[in-house]
Motif scaffolding. Structure first.
Motif, PDB file in Angstrom:
ATOM      1  N   TYR A  86       0.866  -1.177   0.000  1.00  0.00           N
ATOM      2  CA  TYR A  86       0.000   0.000   0.000  1.00  0.00           C
ATOM      3  C   TYR A  86       0.904   1.228   0.000  1.00  0.00           C
ATOM      4  CZ  TYR A  86      -3.126  -3.667   1.544  1.00  0.00           C
ATOM      5  OH  TYR A  86      -3.825  -4.835   1.631  1.00  0.00           O
ATOM      6  N   LYS A  87       0.872   1.986  -1.087  1.00  0.00           N
ATOM      7  CA  LYS A  87       1.776   3.124  -1.231  1.00  0.00           C
ATOM      8  C   LYS A  87       1.133   4.408  -0.750  1.00  0.00           C
ATOM      9  CE  LYS A  87       4.431   1.020  -4.851  1.00  0.00           C
ATOM     10  NZ  LYS A  87       5.060   1.116  -6.130  1.00  0.00           N
ATOM     11  N   GLY A  88       1.962   5.317  -0.224  1.00  0.00           N
ATOM     12  CA  GLY A  88       1.499   6.629   0.195  1.00  0.00           C
ATOM     13  C   GLY A  88       1.039   6.655   1.643  1.00  0.00           C
ATOM     14  N   CYS A  89       0.613   7.847   2.064  1.00  0.00           N
ATOM     15  CA  CYS A  89       0.076   8.020   3.412  1.00  0.00           C
ATOM     16  C   CYS A  89      -1.435   7.803   3.365  1.00  0.00           C
ATOM     17  CB  CYS A  89       0.375   9.426   3.921  1.00  0.00           C
ATOM     18  SG  CYS A  89      -0.365   9.757   5.532  1.00  0.00           S
ATOM     19  N   HIS A  90      -1.951   7.072   4.327  1.00  0.00           N
ATOM     20  CA  HIS A  90      -3.385   6.805   4.398  1.00  0.00           C
ATOM     21  C   HIS A  90      -3.922   7.279   5.737  1.00  0.00           C
ATOM     22  CE1 HIS A  90      -3.256   4.378   0.743  1.00  0.00           C
ATOM     23  NE2 HIS A  90      -2.092   3.938   1.190  1.00  0.00           N
ATOM     24  N   GLU A  91      -5.239   7.441   5.782  1.00  0.00           N
ATOM     25  CA  GLU A  91      -5.889   7.850   7.018  1.00  0.00           C
ATOM     26  C   GLU A  91      -5.742   6.760   8.078  1.00  0.00           C
ATOM     27  OE1 GLU A  91      -7.366  10.804   7.615  1.00  0.00           O
ATOM     28  OE2 GLU A  91      -6.769  11.444   5.614  1.00  0.00           O
ATOM     29  N   THR A  92      -5.872   7.161   9.315  1.00  0.00           N
ATOM     30  CA  THR A  92      -5.774   6.224  10.440  1.00  0.00           C
ATOM     31  C   THR A  92      -6.760   5.072  10.273  1.00  0.00           C
ATOM     32  OG1 THR A  92      -5.142   8.062  11.868  1.00  0.00           O
ATOM     33  CG2 THR A  92      -5.908   6.067  12.950  1.00  0.00           C
ATOM     34  N   GLU A  93      -7.976   5.392   9.817  1.00  0.00           N
ATOM     35  CA  GLU A  93      -9.006   4.364   9.654  1.00  0.00           C
ATOM     36  C   GLU A  93      -8.601   3.312   8.616  1.00  0.00           C
ATOM     37  OE1 GLU A  93     -13.563   4.158   8.103  1.00  0.00           O
ATOM     38  OE2 GLU A  93     -13.060   5.756   9.514  1.00  0.00           O
ATOM     39  N   PHE A  94      -7.922   3.756   7.565  1.00  0.00           N
ATOM     40  CA  PHE A  94      -7.456   2.815   6.547  1.00  0.00           C
ATOM     41  C   PHE A  94      -6.539   1.769   7.176  1.00  0.00           C
ATOM     42  CE2 PHE A  94      -4.068   1.464   3.731  1.00  0.00           C
ATOM     43  CZ  PHE A  94      -4.758   1.000   2.626  1.00  0.00           C
ATOM     44  N   TYR A  95      -5.547   2.255   7.942  1.00  0.00           N
ATOM     45  CA  TYR A  95      -4.616   1.306   8.572  1.00  0.00           C
ATOM     46  C   TYR A  95      -5.362   0.402   9.552  1.00  0.00           C
ATOM     47  CZ  TYR A  95      -0.830   4.117   6.613  1.00  0.00           C
ATOM     48  OH  TYR A  95       0.010   4.767   5.753  1.00  0.00           O
ATOM     49  N   ASN A  96      -6.294   0.992  10.289  1.00  0.00           N
ATOM     50  CA  ASN A  96      -7.051   0.200  11.255  1.00  0.00           C
ATOM     51  C   ASN A  96      -7.833  -0.908  10.552  1.00  0.00           C
ATOM     52  OD1 ASN A  96      -8.030  -0.206  14.005  1.00  0.00           O
ATOM     53  ND2 ASN A  96      -9.992   0.383  13.131  1.00  0.00           N
ATOM     54  N   ASN A  97      -8.555  -0.540   9.481  1.00  0.00           N
ATOM     55  CA  ASN A  97      -9.342  -1.536   8.749  1.00  0.00           C
ATOM     56  C   ASN A  97      -8.454  -2.621   8.173  1.00  0.00           C
ATOM     57  OD1 ASN A  97     -11.686  -0.165   9.293  1.00  0.00           O
ATOM     58  ND2 ASN A  97     -11.739   0.888   7.316  1.00  0.00           N
ATOM     59  N   LEU A  98      -7.354  -2.214   7.630  1.00  0.00           N
ATOM     60  CA  LEU A  98      -6.426  -3.171   7.030  1.00  0.00           C
ATOM     61  C   LEU A  98      -5.884  -4.138   8.074  1.00  0.00           C
ATOM     62  CD1 LEU A  98      -4.753  -3.961   4.517  1.00  0.00           C
ATOM     63  CD2 LEU A  98      -3.028  -2.355   5.327  1.00  0.00           C
ATOM     64  N   ILE A  99      -5.429  -3.599   9.182  1.00  0.00           N
ATOM     65  CA  ILE A  99      -4.809  -4.431  10.215  1.00  0.00           C
ATOM     66  C   ILE A  99      -5.847  -5.305  10.906  1.00  0.00           C
ATOM     67  CG2 ILE A  99      -3.606  -4.370  12.426  1.00  0.00           C
ATOM     68  CD1 ILE A  99      -2.257  -1.739  11.340  1.00  0.00           C
ATOM     69  N   VAL A 100      -6.980  -4.726  11.278  1.00  0.00           N
ATOM     70  CA  VAL A 100      -8.014  -5.494  11.967  1.00  0.00           C
ATOM     71  C   VAL A 100      -8.523  -6.622  11.065  1.00  0.00           C
ATOM     72  CG1 VAL A 100     -10.367  -5.413  12.862  1.00  0.00           C
ATOM     73  CG2 VAL A 100      -8.730  -3.669  13.521  1.00  0.00           C
ATOM     74  N   GLY A 101      -8.801  -6.297   9.807  1.00  0.00           N
ATOM     75  CA  GLY A 101      -9.274  -7.330   8.885  1.00  0.00           C
ATOM     76  C   GLY A 101      -8.283  -8.444   8.742  1.00  0.00           C
ATOM     77  N   SER A 102      -7.023  -8.118   8.613  1.00  0.00           N
ATOM     78  CA  SER A 102      -5.999  -9.131   8.439  1.00  0.00           C
ATOM     79  C   SER A 102      -5.802  -9.943   9.697  1.00  0.00           C
ATOM     80  CB  SER A 102      -4.672  -8.466   8.062  1.00  0.00           C
ATOM     81  OG  SER A 102      -4.815  -7.845   6.819  1.00  0.00           O
ATOM     82  N   VAL A 103      -5.772  -9.253  10.825  1.00  0.00           N
ATOM     83  CA  VAL A 103      -5.547  -9.968  12.078  1.00  0.00           C
ATOM     84  C   VAL A 103      -6.687 -10.926  12.350  1.00  0.00           C
ATOM     85  CG1 VAL A 103      -5.425  -9.698  14.572  1.00  0.00           C
ATOM     86  CG2 VAL A 103      -4.091  -8.229  13.090  1.00  0.00           C
TER      87      VAL A 103
END
Length: 191
Positions: A86-103
């Motif tokens: 995932y390139k670039g800076c993303h909003e906090t929610e983006f990282y949260n969704n990505l990490i929570v979904g993966s975890v």
């Protein structure tokens, strides 16, 4: 959530052997976009998740090994295999969704009880997708998570099957559910 700096490709490879799911932020100190990504990522407070970071201006052997040409780049590994970038800076929610979904996907991968086949079609920036996956997790339902923003073929197949482009969509043993329709999901899963 732990954020740890690493200093070499060798160190990364050792960490990848230890953990099933790893996230790595490659950033460049002093770059506005990189500082943005580091700041938004550090706002996450997800228990049990390990994030590693490496400054490409001092750590010179990681980004060429994965053919990464820009920073910031957020890399997702399963074992020692790079699965998403995932390139670039993303909003906090983006990282949260990505990490929570993966975890949650990873934590459910080894559970025992047979159940109906469930596939969730989602995107990392979709808050309803996160709610749906969190709901399934709370009920102990195993599912396969397909990120349609990274898989154009899956996105095309999804539109053919449901006639809808939006996410989330859930396939339960061949029956498509558009959106987060809890009653229909409960009925189809018998929960």
């Amino acid at each position: 959530m732990d954020i740890n700096n690493i200093n070499s490709l060798e160190e990364l490879k050792l960490l990848l052997k230890k953990d099933t799911k790893t996230f790595l932020l490659l950033y460049k100190k002093g770059s506005e976009q990189s500082e943005c990504a580091l700041k938004n990522l550090s706002k996450q407070d997800i228990e049990g998740v390990k994030i590693i970071v490496a400054d490409v201006s001092t750590v010179r052997d990681i980004h060429p090994a994965y053919n990464i040409k820009s920073a910031p780049s957020f890399l997702e590994f399963i074992g020692d295999t790079l699965t998403n970038i995932y390139k670039g800076c993303h909003e906090t929610e983006f990282y949260n969704n990505l990490i929570v979904g993966s975890v949650y996907s990873a934590s459910n991968s080894g559970e025992e009880k047979p159940q109906k086949r469930v596939t969730v079609y989602s995107t990392p920036s979709c808050s309803w997708c996160t709610r749906l996956k969190t709901y399934l997790d709370s009920k102990g339902i195993k599912y396969r998570d397909v990120d349609v923003s990274k898989d154009p073929k899956a996105a095309e197949d999804l539109v053919k099957r449901s006639g809808q482009q939006g996410v989330p969509q859930t396939d339960i043993n061949g029956t498509m559910i558009v959106g987060f329709d809890q009653n229909k999901i409960d009925t189809l899963l018998g929960i």
